[in-house]
Design a protein around this motif. Structure first.
Motif, short mmCIF file in Angstrom:
data_model
loop_
_atom_site.label_atom_id
_atom_site.label_comp_id
_atom_site.label_asym_id
_atom_site.label_seq_id
_atom_site.Cartn_x
_atom_site.Cartn_y
_atom_site.Cartn_z
N THR A 16 0.84 -1.20 0.00
CA THR A 16 0.00 0.00 0.00
C THR A 16 0.87 1.25 0.00
O THR A 16 0.69 2.15 -0.83
CB THR A 16 -0.93 0.01 1.23
N GLU A 35 9.83 2.78 6.58
CA GLU A 35 9.34 1.44 6.96
C GLU A 35 10.11 0.99 8.20
O GLU A 35 11.34 1.00 8.20
CB GLU A 35 9.56 0.49 5.78
N GLN A 37 10.29 -2.04 9.60
CA GLN A 37 10.98 -3.34 9.47
C GLN A 37 11.70 -3.30 8.12
O GLN A 37 12.12 -2.26 7.67
CB GLN A 37 9.98 -4.48 9.49
N THR A 43 2.47 -7.60 6.30
CA THR A 43 1.57 -8.54 5.60
C THR A 43 1.99 -8.76 4.15
O THR A 43 1.71 -9.81 3.57
CB THR A 43 0.13 -7.98 5.66
N SER A 44 2.66 -7.80 3.55
CA SER A 44 2.94 -7.89 2.11
C SER A 44 3.98 -8.93 1.72
O SER A 44 4.31 -9.04 0.54
CB SER A 44 3.33 -6.51 1.58
N THR A 48 -1.29 -15.08 0.30
CA THR A 48 -1.38 -16.33 -0.49
C THR A 48 -0.62 -16.17 -1.81
O THR A 48 -0.50 -17.09 -2.58
CB THR A 48 -2.87 -16.69 -0.73
N LEU A 50 -1.32 -14.38 -4.53
CA LEU A 50 -2.13 -14.42 -5.75
C LEU A 50 -2.60 -13.02 -6.09
O LEU A 50 -2.96 -12.24 -5.20
CB LEU A 50 -3.37 -15.30 -5.54
N VAL A 180 8.46 5.38 12.58
CA VAL A 180 7.86 6.67 12.97
C VAL A 180 7.43 6.52 14.42
O VAL A 180 6.58 5.69 14.75
CB VAL A 180 6.66 7.01 12.07
N LEU A 359 -3.49 -7.02 -2.10
CA LEU A 359 -2.34 -6.75 -2.96
C LEU A 359 -2.85 -6.33 -4.34
O LEU A 359 -2.38 -5.36 -4.93
CB LEU A 359 -1.56 -8.04 -3.24
N THR A 360 -3.82 -7.09 -4.82
CA THR A 360 -4.33 -6.94 -6.19
C THR A 360 -4.77 -5.52 -6.51
O THR A 360 -4.54 -5.02 -7.59
CB THR A 360 -5.52 -7.91 -6.37
C1 LIG Z 1 -2.94 -14.75 4.98
C2 LIG Z 1 -3.19 -13.67 3.98
C3 LIG Z 1 -3.37 -14.00 2.64
C4 LIG Z 1 -3.58 -12.97 1.70
N1 LIG Z 1 -3.65 -13.32 0.39
C5 LIG Z 1 -3.79 -12.36 -0.55
C6 LIG Z 1 -3.73 -12.70 -1.92
O1 LIG Z 1 -3.48 -13.84 -2.30
N2 LIG Z 1 -3.93 -11.71 -2.82
C7 LIG Z 1 -4.15 -10.41 -2.44
O2 LIG Z 1 -4.37 -9.58 -3.31
N3 LIG Z 1 -4.15 -10.05 -1.13
C8 LIG Z 1 -3.96 -10.99 -0.18
N4 LIG Z 1 -3.92 -10.66 1.14
C9 LIG Z 1 -4.06 -9.25 1.52
C10 LIG Z 1 -2.75 -8.49 1.30
O3 LIG Z 1 -1.65 -9.28 1.64
C11 LIG Z 1 -2.77 -7.22 2.14
O4 LIG Z 1 -3.93 -6.49 1.86
C12 LIG Z 1 -1.58 -6.30 1.85
O5 LIG Z 1 -0.36 -7.01 1.85
C13 LIG Z 1 -1.54 -5.20 2.89
O6 LIG Z 1 -0.47 -4.36 2.59
P1 LIG Z 1 -0.17 -3.07 3.47
O7 LIG Z 1 0.94 -2.36 2.80
O8 LIG Z 1 -1.43 -2.33 3.69
O9 LIG Z 1 0.27 -3.66 4.88
P2 LIG Z 1 1.71 -4.23 5.28
O10 LIG Z 1 2.30 -5.05 4.22
O11 LIG Z 1 1.59 -4.87 6.62
O12 LIG Z 1 2.59 -2.93 5.38
C14 LIG Z 1 2.48 -2.01 6.42
C15 LIG Z 1 3.89 -1.67 6.86
O13 LIG Z 1 3.87 -0.57 7.75
C16 LIG Z 1 4.98 -0.70 8.61
N5 LIG Z 1 4.80 0.13 9.79
C17 LIG Z 1 3.87 0.00 10.75
N6 LIG Z 1 4.01 0.95 11.69
C18 LIG Z 1 5.06 1.73 11.31
C19 LIG Z 1 5.70 2.86 11.87
N7 LIG Z 1 5.30 3.38 13.04
N8 LIG Z 1 6.77 3.39 11.21
C20 LIG Z 1 7.19 2.86 10.03
N9 LIG Z 1 6.61 1.78 9.47
C21 LIG Z 1 5.56 1.22 10.09
C22 LIG Z 1 4.99 -2.19 8.93
O14 LIG Z 1 6.25 -2.64 9.39
C23 LIG Z 1 4.56 -2.81 7.61
O15 LIG Z 1 5.65 -3.31 6.84
C24 LIG Z 1 -3.67 -11.63 2.11
C25 LIG Z 1 -3.49 -11.31 3.45
C26 LIG Z 1 -3.22 -12.32 4.37
C27 LIG Z 1 -2.98 -11.97 5.80
#
Ligand SMILES: Cc1cc2nc3c(=O)[nH]c(=O)nc-3n(C[C@H](O)[C@H](O)[C@H](O)COP(=O)(O)OP(=O)(O)OC[C@H]3O[C@@H](n4cnc5c(N)ncnc54)[C@H](O)[C@@H]3O)c2cc1C
Length: 528
Positions: A16, A35, A37, A43-44, A48, A50, A180, A359-360
């Motif tokens: 995201t 970021e 980590q 979660t990214s 799964t 896909l 942050v 992700l999609t």
């Molecule tokens: C089991 C599972 C299966 C899934 N399968 C699919 C799939 O097959 N296809 C699909 O399209 N979607 C899938 N999803 C959904 C998809 O993975 C998530 O919607 C997406 O990865 C979320 O991304 P994000 O960037 O919002 O969150 P994240 O990837 O979690 O990124 C948020 C980031 O913010 C960072 N952060 C937090 N607090 C701070 C701070 N204070 N300072 C700096 N950094 C910080 C964290 O370390 C983290 O890396 C799945 C989810 C799960 C759990």
């Protein structure tokens, strides 16, 4: 970063945040991304993997969502065919299952139309004999027929890295391992963030006119730092199990019904088969979600129901991973019933928060967020923009691109193809790195092929720990464990020299990696 004043600062280097940073930079905003980590460490890298069509949205009657997700799926593929591959999915239909023959046939037909699926990838309905020919391991009892349709397989962490690298190429300053900790205000409006470098422990202030909270499962915690928290996010956990193909020789990706009416994927990949996911409420530490005994029992039960001749047990598990879904809380709903929709919230301090989604849909979600940033910025540019490594010509010509680029590389065809498949147009940088490193006569204890991708991960993708390399840059911890075991010592020695680690630091990195390896096969509480 602390010397610059940014138009936009993005908190979170998951898909995201990466998508938002890319969109904003290409509209002319001076953008930063931090970021806490590694990139994709949340979660990214734990999905799964896909690029889904929105079949589940169809079941919930959300037709607009199906159409949009279908369109986005095609865009993600077109802009990054090296990280997104079509994968035919088989949906076996059983007597008494949650899916009926006619309902599935109509549903997939409708899905093809709504999502604008191209003719060659439209659904087919298969007879029992055709289903079993595609996948002889399936349970034959009560099998009625099968649906056959296309999904896209991805590497979630690499997709995130490629989007981040493209953002950086467009002028974004991005950094991992930087948390942050708090916000800086000017007359009650956010004017920047105070961050802490997690490696050096140094603190900095980064000035920014606008801050977007894209912290995934942590969005509520970040809102709390701004004093604007309302309970909005519901964490649910999903795990996946990995088996060797010799033990679980799945030929065909399957999306199947489980005994409790949920659906689970079994997907062949790189000589392994992975199965998932579960969906349970989670209250633990989102930084370290892990398989629990109940998760394992649930998935093994699902496997034995659909693939009864295999007698798979917990001893066959080679690896596992767990991820946390940041879902928008919906009172009274079961975890698997909660909508996967995204939402954007404004705080009175000016903080913009985005949560939910998949992700999609990352590109569209980013477009919607950046549209809300005040100022005279141009329109979204990312629809037709290849991500890093995606400069390979037409997506459906990618295999031809792989052949030609590999042949021209002067390296062994097998290795070169593997590199082009994984890194797309960036493969050329890896080949020239390999040539550069080969000139060095010093014995670095690593074959040039491995050294080239390790050095590329360090120079171009900011890998700073062995886990960054083995988990998120290569996915090897899940899919090539033996390779990790074989090379972990020399890789750590190389990184220790490269980063000037003390003996204590080197031991810490080795211990961390070993713990990672152990945690992927043991459930919580099973450590010796
Ligand atoms: C089991 C599972 C299966 C899934 N399968 C699919 C799939 O097959 N296809 C699909 O399209 N979607 C899938 N999803 C959904 C998809 O993975 C998530 O919607 C997406 O990865 C979320 O991304 P994000 O960037 O919002 O969150 P994240 O990837 O979690 O990124 C948020 C980031 O913010 C960072 N952060 C937090 N607090 C701070 C701070 N204070 N300072 C700096 N950094 C910080 C964290 O370390 C983290 O890396 C799945 C989810 C799960 C759990």
């Amino acid at each position: 970063m602390s010397d610059t004043s940014f138009d936009l600062l993005v908190i979170g280097g998951g898909i995201t945040g990466a998508g938002i940073a890319l969109d904003a930079a290409t509209r002319g905003m001076k953008t930063a991304l931090v970021e806490m980590q590694d990139f994709a460490g949340g979660t990214s890298s734990r999905s799964t993997k896909l690029i889904h069509g929105g079949l589940r949205y169809l079941k919930q009657g959300e037709f607009k969502q199906v159409a949009e997700v279908g369109r986005e799926r095609a865009i993600v593929y077109k802009n990054g065919p090296h990280v997104t591959k079509p994968e035919w999915m088989l949906l076996p239909i059983y007597q008494g299952g949650t899916l009926g023959r006619w309902g599935t046939s109509f549903g997939l037909w409708l899905y093809d139309r709504l999502a604008g699926v191209k003719r060659s990838e439209r659904r087919k309905m298969l007879t029992v004999a055709e289903v079993l020919e595609k996948e002889p391991l399936l349970n034959k009892t009560g099998l009625l027929c099968g649906g056959y349709y296309v999904e896209y397989r991805t590497d979630d962490a690499r997709l995130t890295l490629e989007v981040t690298k493209k953002a950086v190429a467009k002028g974004v300053l991005a950094v991992n391992y930087t948390e942050v900790e708090s916000f800086v205000y000017n007359k009650e409006l956010i004017a920047g963030v105070r961050v802490k470098d997690q490696l050096s422990k140094q603190e900095y202030v980064i000035p920014a006119n606008k801050v977007v909270n894209a912290a995934g499962p942590w969005v509520d915690l970040v809102r709390e730092k701004d004093g604007s928290r309302k309970k909005t996010i519901q964490w649910t956990k999903g795990i996946h199990l990995v088996f060797d193909q010799r033990r679980f020789p799945l030929r065909q990706a399957i999306y199947f019904d489980t005994f409790d009416g949920r659906m689970v994927f079994a997907i062949p990949r790189d000589g392994k088969t992975y199965v998932g996911t579960t969906d349970t409420i989670f209250h633990g530490d989102p930084m370290h979600p892990r398989m629990e005994v109940e998760d394992r029992v649930y998935l093994l039960g699902a496997i034995s129901g659909t693939f009864p001749g295999l007698y798979i047990t917990e001893k066959d598990i080679e690896s596992s991973w767990a991820g946390i879904r940041p879902l928008i809380a919906q009172a009274g709903k079961k975890p698997s019933e909660i909508s996967r929709k995204d939402e954007i919230w404004h705080s009175s301090s000016g903080l913009l928060t985005v949560a939910g989604g998949k992700l999609t849909g990352y590109r569209k979600m980013a477009e919607m967020v950046v549209d809300r940033i005040p100022g005279n910025w141009g329109p979204c540019q990312t629809r037709q923009m290849p991500i890093s490594g995606g400069e390979v010509g037409r997506a459906d010509n990618f295999l031809h691109y792989v052949e030609e680029t590999a042949k021209a590389s002067s390296f062994s065809l097998q290795w070169a193809k593997q590199i082009v498949c994984q890194y797309g147009s960036n493969a050329k940088t890896i080949f020239s790195l390999a040539r550069e490193l080969a000139k060095n006569k010093e014995d670095l204890g690593l074959p040039i092929e491995l050294l080239a991708i390790l050095e590329y991960s360090i120079r171009e993708e900011m890998a700073v720990t062995p886990a960054d390399f083995f988990v998120r840059r290569t996915g090897a911890l899940y899919f090539r464990r033996k390779w990790v075991e074989e090379w972990k010592q020399p890789v750590i020695s190389y990184m220790a020299k490269r980063f000037d680690w003390s003996l204590k630091e080197k031991i810490k990195h080795l211990t961390d990696l070993n713990q990672h390896l152990q945690e992927t096969i043991l459930a919580v509480g099973e450590e010796s």
